[in-house]
Design an enzyme around this catalytic site. Structure first.
Site, PDB file in Angstrom:
ATOM      1  N   HIS A 120      59.416  21.653  27.346  1.00 35.69           N
ATOM      2  CA  HIS A 120      58.996  22.850  28.077  1.00 35.69           C
ATOM      3  C   HIS A 120      59.019  24.102  27.205  1.00 35.69           C
ATOM      4  O   HIS A 120      59.129  25.217  27.714  1.00 35.69           O
ATOM      5  CB  HIS A 120      59.861  23.038  29.334  1.00 35.69           C
ATOM      6  CG  HIS A 120      59.627  21.977  30.368  1.00 35.69           C
ATOM      7  ND1 HIS A 120      60.526  21.681  31.368  1.00 35.69           N
ATOM      8  CD2 HIS A 120      58.576  21.118  30.547  1.00 35.69           C
ATOM      9  CE1 HIS A 120      60.048  20.698  32.126  1.00 35.69           C
ATOM     10  NE2 HIS A 120      58.869  20.337  31.638  1.00 35.69           N
ATOM     11  N   CYS A 128      50.693  34.482  21.623  1.00 31.74           N
ATOM     12  CA  CYS A 128      49.625  35.245  22.274  1.00 31.74           C
ATOM     13  C   CYS A 128      49.254  34.593  23.612  1.00 31.74           C
ATOM     14  O   CYS A 128      49.171  33.371  23.709  1.00 31.74           O
ATOM     15  CB  CYS A 128      48.426  35.263  21.333  1.00 31.74           C
ATOM     16  SG  CYS A 128      46.988  36.064  22.029  1.00 31.74           S
TER      17      CYS A 128
HETATM   18  C1  BJW Z   1      74.967  19.445  35.767  1.00 25.86           C
HETATM   19  C2  BJW Z   1      75.989  20.326  35.528  1.00 25.86           C
HETATM   20  C3  BJW Z   1      76.893  19.976  34.545  1.00 25.86           C
HETATM   21  C4  BJW Z   1      74.767  21.199  37.054  1.00 25.86           C
HETATM   22  N1  BJW Z   1      76.750  18.814  33.890  1.00 25.86           N
HETATM   23  N2  BJW Z   1      74.833  18.306  35.110  1.00 25.86           N
HETATM   24  C5  BJW Z   1      53.733  15.020  40.247  1.00 25.86           C
HETATM   25  C6  BJW Z   1      54.275  15.136  41.505  1.00 25.86           C
HETATM   26  C7  BJW Z   1      54.547  16.394  42.048  1.00 25.86           C
HETATM   27  C8  BJW Z   1      54.255  17.548  41.347  1.00 25.86           C
HETATM   28  C9  BJW Z   1      53.708  17.429  40.093  1.00 25.86           C
HETATM   29  C10 BJW Z   1      53.454  16.182  39.579  1.00 25.86           C
HETATM   30  N3  BJW Z   1      52.940  16.373  38.333  1.00 25.86           N
HETATM   31  C11 BJW Z   1      52.868  17.692  38.086  1.00 25.86           C
HETATM   32  C12 BJW Z   1      53.320  18.368  39.143  1.00 25.86           C
HETATM   33  C13 BJW Z   1      53.401  19.856  39.285  1.00 25.86           C
HETATM   34  C14 BJW Z   1      54.595  20.460  38.602  1.00 25.86           C
HETATM   35  C15 BJW Z   1      55.849  19.874  39.209  1.00 25.86           C
HETATM   36  O1  BJW Z   1      56.476  18.982  38.698  1.00 25.86           O
HETATM   37  N4  BJW Z   1      56.271  20.438  40.328  1.00 25.86           N
HETATM   38  C16 BJW Z   1      57.472  19.977  41.024  1.00 25.86           C
HETATM   39  C17 BJW Z   1      58.487  21.113  41.126  1.00 25.86           C
HETATM   40  C18 BJW Z   1      57.048  19.462  42.366  1.00 25.86           C
HETATM   41  N5  BJW Z   1      54.558  20.229  37.157  1.00 25.86           N
HETATM   42  C19 BJW Z   1      53.897  21.055  36.360  1.00 25.86           C
HETATM   43  O2  BJW Z   1      53.277  22.018  36.801  1.00 25.86           O
HETATM   44  C20 BJW Z   1      53.869  20.741  34.884  1.00 25.86           C
HETATM   45  N6  BJW Z   1      52.552  20.807  34.383  1.00 25.86           N
HETATM   46  C21 BJW Z   1      51.618  19.931  34.719  1.00 25.86           C
HETATM   47  O3  BJW Z   1      51.838  18.963  35.404  1.00 25.86           O
HETATM   48  O4  BJW Z   1      50.397  20.236  34.192  1.00 25.86           O
HETATM   49  C22 BJW Z   1      49.278  19.389  34.494  1.00 25.86           C
HETATM   50  C23 BJW Z   1      48.200  19.778  33.537  1.00 25.86           C
HETATM   51  C24 BJW Z   1      47.676  18.819  32.692  1.00 25.86           C
HETATM   52  C25 BJW Z   1      46.661  19.171  31.801  1.00 25.86           C
HETATM   53  C26 BJW Z   1      46.199  20.492  31.761  1.00 25.86           C
HETATM   54  C27 BJW Z   1      46.753  21.451  32.583  1.00 25.86           C
HETATM   55  C28 BJW Z   1      47.767  21.092  33.480  1.00 25.86           C
HETATM   56  C29 BJW Z   1      54.623  21.783  34.082  1.00 25.86           C
HETATM   57  C30 BJW Z   1      56.067  21.839  34.413  1.00 25.86           C
HETATM   58  C31 BJW Z   1      56.729  22.989  33.638  1.00 25.86           C
HETATM   59  C32 BJW Z   1      58.158  23.218  34.073  1.00 25.86           C
HETATM   60  N7  BJW Z   1      58.615  24.443  33.544  1.00 25.86           N
HETATM   61  C33 BJW Z   1      59.949  24.883  33.860  1.00 25.86           C
HETATM   62  C34 BJW Z   1      60.099  26.352  33.387  1.00 25.86           C
HETATM   63  C35 BJW Z   1      60.226  26.405  31.873  1.00 25.86           C
HETATM   64  C36 BJW Z   1      60.400  27.794  31.418  1.00 25.86           C
HETATM   65  C37 BJW Z   1      61.656  28.418  31.951  1.00 25.86           C
HETATM   66  O5  BJW Z   1      62.773  27.907  31.718  1.00 25.86           O
HETATM   67  O6  BJW Z   1      61.546  29.458  32.620  1.00 25.86           O
HETATM   68  O7  BJW Z   1      60.918  24.048  33.221  1.00 25.86           O
HETATM   69  S1  BJW Z   1      60.374  24.722  35.594  1.00 25.86           S
HETATM   70  C38 BJW Z   1      62.051  24.295  35.325  1.00 25.86           C
HETATM   71  O8  BJW Z   1      62.326  22.968  35.823  1.00 25.86           O
HETATM   72  C39 BJW Z   1      62.241  24.249  33.809  1.00 25.86           C
HETATM   73  C40 BJW Z   1      63.114  23.045  33.648  1.00 25.86           C
HETATM   74  O9  BJW Z   1      62.993  22.535  32.332  1.00 25.86           O
HETATM   75  C41 BJW Z   1      62.586  22.112  34.707  1.00 25.86           C
HETATM   76  C42 BJW Z   1      63.544  21.025  35.095  1.00 25.86           C
HETATM   77  O10 BJW Z   1      64.693  21.574  35.632  1.00 25.86           O
HETATM   78  P1  BJW Z   1      66.111  20.887  35.309  1.00 25.86           P
HETATM   79  O11 BJW Z   1      66.389  21.006  33.872  1.00 25.86           O
HETATM   80  O12 BJW Z   1      66.154  19.546  35.904  1.00 25.86           O
HETATM   81  O13 BJW Z   1      67.101  21.907  36.033  1.00 25.86           O
HETATM   82  P2  BJW Z   1      67.556  21.981  37.555  1.00 25.86           P
HETATM   83  O14 BJW Z   1      68.108  23.333  37.758  1.00 25.86           O
HETATM   84  O15 BJW Z   1      66.481  21.543  38.474  1.00 25.86           O
HETATM   85  O16 BJW Z   1      68.697  20.873  37.695  1.00 25.86           O
HETATM   86  C43 BJW Z   1      69.926  21.012  37.037  1.00 25.86           C
HETATM   87  C44 BJW Z   1      70.719  19.738  37.251  1.00 25.86           C
HETATM   88  O17 BJW Z   1      71.914  19.847  36.509  1.00 25.86           O
HETATM   89  C45 BJW Z   1      71.119  19.468  38.706  1.00 25.86           C
HETATM   90  O18 BJW Z   1      70.835  18.119  39.032  1.00 25.86           O
HETATM   91  C46 BJW Z   1      72.626  19.717  38.707  1.00 25.86           C
HETATM   92  O19 BJW Z   1      73.322  18.867  39.636  1.00 25.86           O
HETATM   93  C47 BJW Z   1      72.985  19.358  37.311  1.00 25.86           C
HETATM   94  N8  BJW Z   1      74.195  20.001  36.797  1.00 25.86           N
HETATM   95  N9  BJW Z   1      75.844  21.412  36.397  1.00 25.86           N
HETATM   96  C48 BJW Z   1      75.703  18.000  34.242  1.00 25.86           C
HETATM   97  N10 BJW Z   1      77.940  20.782  34.265  1.00 25.86           N
END
Ligand code: BJW
Length: 255
Positions: A120, A128
């Site tokens: 990500h 840009c």
């Molecule tokens: C602990 C702990 C401790 C706490 N020890 N653990 C299929 C189905 C449904 C939807 C989609 C799909 N395919 C695509 C989509 C749409 C969308 C999507 O997935 N949406 C869902 C939300 C429904 N995906 C996209 O839009 C992606 N792009 C795409 O598909 O493009 C298609 C395309 C193709 C070709 C041309 C054009 C387009 C892009 C996704 C980008 C995600 N970006 C983000 C932001 C990054 C920048 C930023 O940081 O601001 O990435 S969103 C955010 O979520 C961030 C993270 O990397 C990502 C995942 O989150 P993560 O890391 O899992 O964090 P949390 O907070 O959710 O969870 C934390 C966990 O830690 C919890 O479980 C806690 O219990 C645990 N925890 N303390 C261990 N001490």
């Protein structure tokens, strides 16, 4: 260590190709909020899922740039925790290890991981908004950046458009090289450790599932249940900074 499942250490010790797949939870104990935590302080009125979009940047670039600068400042004031160090220790022990992270911080690198795959993007790779091939220098942090301020983004030196954070927003494609590297590693590994991710954001969330379908054992480290529980042979419930070092120590009998 009281591992919930002592076989996890044996699985780790016997693996030859390992993927360590991480999310925000691995950085939580360094003081970096997870993505789905509520925002704090002056940012509490906003929803991270709304700010992390191209639409939000186009509507209010100063707001979104200011939010990312605040996050970059926070990360700069944190250190890798024992979870990051344990991931690097696995990499050092087992040469066929690939660290794949969804995180935009640099804590894996600072813990000693050689070349973590950033699915990500990064807080430290602004570019840009109009031309992805135009990288921009990482700016000096503005004074007062930690106070929830709106900050105007710099301008691209090549074409004058706004500079944006080098991260992947909702609706945007993941960097092709990173996604290819992650898929290749998931298909080839015999063990995948999924650590601190909610497993709800795709296509990243497909990586552990792909590894499982390709015959790998999947072990999860997370204090909470996630949708990935079903594909995991072992679910280790607890914080990464405790569970991962204990797992490494048990695998290689360092305790
Ligand atoms: C602990 C702990 C401790 C706490 N020890 N653990 C299929 C189905 C449904 C939807 C989609 C799909 N395919 C695509 C989509 C749409 C969308 C999507 O997935 N949406 C869902 C939300 C429904 N995906 C996209 O839009 C992606 N792009 C795409 O598909 O493009 C298609 C395309 C193709 C070709 C041309 C054009 C387009 C892009 C996704 C980008 C995600 N970006 C983000 C932001 C990054 C920048 C930023 O940081 O601001 O990435 S969103 C955010 O979520 C961030 C993270 O990397 C990502 C995942 O989150 P993560 O890391 O899992 O964090 P949390 O907070 O959710 O969870 C934390 C966990 O830690 C919890 O479980 C806690 O219990 C645990 N925890 N303390 C261990 N001490």
């Amino acid at each position: 260590m009281s591992l919930l499942n002592p076989s996890a250490a044996g699985l780790l010790r016997d693996a030859r190709r390992i993927v360590v797949f991480t999310g925000a939870g691995i950085s939580a104990e360094s003081g970096v909020p997870t993505f789905r935590d509520d925002l704090t302080g002056l940012w509490a009125q906003f929803d991270a899922q709304r700010l992390a979009t191209p639409e939000a940047f186009h509507a209010d670039p100063d707001l979104v740039w200011g939010w990312y600068e605040w996050r970059r400042a926070r990360v700069l004031h944190t250190e890798p925790n024992p979870g990051h160090l344990a991931a690097a220790a696995i990499e050092a022990r087992v040469p066929g290890t690939v660290v794949i992270t969804q995180n935009v911080d640099d804590l894996h690198e600072r813990a000693g991981s050689r070349a973590p795959v950033h699915l990500h993007g990064s807080l430290f790779a602004p570019r840009c908004v109009a031309e992805a091939a135009h990288p921009a220098p990482v700016p000096e942090l503005a004074a007062g950046v930690g106070e929830g301020r709106r900050i105007p983004p710099p301008r691209c030196a090549d074409c004058g458009w706004l500079v944006r954070p080098g991260v992947v927003w909702f609706g945007e494609a993941l960097p092709e090289a990173a996604l290819t590297a992650a898929v290749d590693a998931a298909v080839a590994c015999d063990l995948l450790l999924t650590v601190g991710t909610s497993g709800v954001v795709y296509p990243a969330a497909e990586i552990p599932r792909l590894a499982a379908r390709s015959g790998a054992t999947v072990i999860q480290v997370n204090p909470e249940p996630t949708p990935l529980d079903r594909v995991c042979e072992v679910n280790l419930r607890g914080p990464a900074a405790e569970i991962l070092p204990a797992l490494v120590a048990a695998a290689w009998k360092e305790i």
